[in-house]
Design a protein around this motif. Sequence first.
Motif, PDB file in Angstrom:
ATOM      1  N   ASP A 313      12.811 -13.113   7.915  1.00 34.55           N
ATOM      2  CA  ASP A 313      11.623 -13.252   8.761  1.00 34.55           C
ATOM      3  C   ASP A 313      10.380 -12.725   8.068  1.00 34.55           C
ATOM      4  N   LEU A 314      10.575 -11.749   7.182  1.00 30.25           N
ATOM      5  CA  LEU A 314       9.503 -11.105   6.431  1.00 30.25           C
ATOM      6  C   LEU A 314       9.982 -10.959   4.991  1.00 30.25           C
ATOM      7  N   VAL A 315       9.046 -10.815   4.058  1.00 26.19           N
ATOM      8  CA  VAL A 315       9.410 -10.694   2.645  1.00 26.19           C
ATOM      9  C   VAL A 315       8.738  -9.449   2.067  1.00 26.19           C
ATOM     10  N   SER A 316       9.513  -8.631   1.362  1.00 22.49           N
ATOM     11  CA  SER A 316       8.951  -7.411   0.782  1.00 22.49           C
ATOM     12  C   SER A 316       8.583  -7.628  -0.683  1.00 22.49           C
ATOM     13  N   TYR A 317       7.468  -7.012  -1.057  1.00 21.35           N
ATOM     14  CA  TYR A 317       6.927  -7.074  -2.417  1.00 21.35           C
ATOM     15  C   TYR A 317       6.781  -5.644  -2.936  1.00 21.35           C
ATOM     16  N   GLY A 318       7.274  -5.413  -4.150  1.00 22.97           N
ATOM     17  CA  GLY A 318       7.171  -4.104  -4.751  1.00 22.97           C
ATOM     18  C   GLY A 318       6.092  -4.038  -5.807  1.00 22.97           C
ATOM     19  N   ARG A 319       6.431  -4.473  -7.030  1.00 15.52           N
ATOM     20  CA  ARG A 319       5.524  -4.297  -8.163  1.00 15.52           C
ATOM     21  C   ARG A 319       4.141  -4.899  -7.932  1.00 15.52           C
ATOM     22  N   ALA A 320       4.058  -6.000  -7.222  1.00 13.52           N
ATOM     23  CA  ALA A 320       2.749  -6.622  -7.002  1.00 13.52           C
ATOM     24  C   ALA A 320       1.814  -5.706  -6.225  1.00 13.52           C
ATOM     25  N   PHE A 321       2.372  -4.846  -5.366  1.00 11.92           N
ATOM     26  CA  PHE A 321       1.520  -3.942  -4.579  1.00 11.92           C
ATOM     27  C   PHE A 321       1.047  -2.743  -5.392  1.00 11.92           C
ATOM     28  N   ILE A 322       1.704  -2.434  -6.493  1.00 11.98           N
ATOM     29  CA  ILE A 322       1.264  -1.292  -7.298  1.00 11.98           C
ATOM     30  C   ILE A 322      -0.153  -1.526  -7.807  1.00 11.98           C
ATOM     31  N   SER A 323      -0.394  -2.686  -8.378  1.00 12.41           N
ATOM     32  CA  SER A 323      -1.694  -2.952  -9.009  1.00 12.41           C
ATOM     33  C   SER A 323      -2.603  -3.852  -8.179  1.00 12.41           C
ATOM     34  N   ASN A 324      -2.142  -4.265  -7.017  1.00 14.92           N
ATOM     35  CA  ASN A 324      -2.939  -5.141  -6.149  1.00 14.92           C
ATOM     36  C   ASN A 324      -2.909  -4.600  -4.731  1.00 14.92           C
ATOM     37  N   PRO A 325      -3.755  -3.604  -4.444  1.00 13.41           N
ATOM     38  CA  PRO A 325      -3.702  -2.963  -3.128  1.00 13.41           C
ATOM     39  C   PRO A 325      -3.978  -3.921  -1.980  1.00 13.41           C
ATOM     40  N   ASP A 326      -4.713  -4.997  -2.267  1.00  9.45           N
ATOM     41  CA  ASP A 326      -5.065  -5.991  -1.242  1.00  9.45           C
ATOM     42  C   ASP A 326      -4.249  -7.260  -1.439  1.00  9.45           C
ATOM     43  N   LEU A 327      -2.960  -7.131  -1.658  1.00 12.24           N
ATOM     44  CA  LEU A 327      -2.126  -8.282  -2.014  1.00 12.24           C
ATOM     45  C   LEU A 327      -2.226  -9.440  -1.028  1.00 12.24           C
ATOM     46  N   PRO A 328      -2.166  -9.236   0.288  1.00 12.67           N
ATOM     47  CA  PRO A 328      -2.316 -10.389   1.189  1.00 12.67           C
ATOM     48  C   PRO A 328      -3.632 -11.134   0.999  1.00 12.67           C
ATOM     49  N   GLU A 329      -4.713 -10.380   0.783  1.00 22.57           N
ATOM     50  CA  GLU A 329      -6.007 -11.036   0.575  1.00 22.57           C
ATOM     51  C   GLU A 329      -6.008 -11.846  -0.729  1.00 22.57           C
ATOM     52  N   ARG A 330      -5.363 -11.334  -1.752  1.00 23.35           N
ATOM     53  CA  ARG A 330      -5.276 -12.080  -3.010  1.00 23.35           C
ATOM     54  C   ARG A 330      -4.449 -13.351  -2.840  1.00 23.35           C
ATOM     55  N   PHE A 331      -3.365 -13.266  -2.081  1.00 18.36           N
ATOM     56  CA  PHE A 331      -2.606 -14.472  -1.784  1.00 18.36           C
ATOM     57  C   PHE A 331      -3.483 -15.480  -1.053  1.00 18.36           C
ATOM     58  N   ALA A 332      -4.236 -15.014  -0.074  1.00 25.51           N
ATOM     59  CA  ALA A 332      -5.074 -15.912   0.723  1.00 25.51           C
ATOM     60  C   ALA A 332      -6.148 -16.580  -0.128  1.00 25.51           C
TER      61      ALA A 332
END
Length: 376
Positions: A313-332
């Motif tokens: 239902d949800l997906v977890s991200y590890g390494r991408a969040f280390i250097s991309n604090p705004d990961l959802p916004e970058r995906f968008a």
Amino acid sequence: MTNTSLLAPYSAARIGHLPNRVVMAPMTRARAADDGTPLPVVADYYAQRASAGLIVTEGIWPSSRGQSGWRYPGLQTAAHIEGWRRVTDAVHAAGGRIYAQLMHGGRNGHPLARIDGDLPLAPSAVTPPGHAHGPDGSKPDYVAPREMTLDDIRTAIKDFADAARNAVAAGFDGVELHGANSYLIHQFLADNTNLRDDAYGRGSVADRIRFAVEVVRAVADAIGAERLGLRLSPGNPQFGMAEADPGPVYRALLDEIDGLGLAYLHLTDNDGYPALADLRPRWHGVLIGNVGENGDPTTREAGEAVLASGAADLVSYGRAFISNPDLPERFAAGAPLQEIDEAHLYTNGAEGYSDYPALERELVSAQGGAQTSTRT
């Protein structure tokens, strides 16, 4: 119809409303004081990542008996609770949701890396490969742990429950038990780390899952099942773990806990055992899937493929969040992801931790423009 976008909101009775389906996975960063109190910069780090649908913290030891590395954080003392309260306040002020991951190291430890200076405890006296994270960057080789007595097992279960209560007192929205990646709960489940011949050992699958079930039930009783998640990594060979046939063990475990009403199950997949495909039908609550363990970092496309398959239902991200604090916004925005500063992964300051910038959007000219991001 299942919404397959990571950026779509998600709601469920136990976990509540999440603004998106991107979960920040737990990742050890070693930004605690010598006594295990999180440093002030930890609040900055997690608040910067509050746009995740849900944050799961790094592994936090429930008591010093479960400490695995120097400057790893704890949730045992009043100072720990106060330090984590600063973190949860900062995340909530930024609009986020945050769970504390409770991680008892089991055999993963060394006297030099532990406040008490004692031997680590484990299901059996089996030395892990590799080395511990010791003071001042030292990396002492692991040592043989002491096999846990029945009293030690009862104490560890109580430690988990007490730490979960402390997490609630510190303002966390919930707790995730770390039953994965070679730590204590996983050590009871795995073939080569549990050589016991008692009710917590090799006699049957029911014996092998007993510790995990008792910890889950104790913590659910302490804080409410609706505040509790569990992370599992069936068949994960990380840090010398061996599980020749994980399916029967984890199916039995899920059968025991599926009806308790937990907030979620956090499950990692791997090439050797397709955990998501095998176990999803046995889990009737929220499932967080992780498909990047021991492989390439998960892309947005890979995460949405997991959602489209119905495996999670949800997906977890590890390494991408280390250097991309705004990961959802970058995906968008379809923006490129920043690279990790590997040299500062486990140092004690802001560098390589809370100094990664958020996405800076450039004005788009009539001819089209670029979106850029720079490290400051």
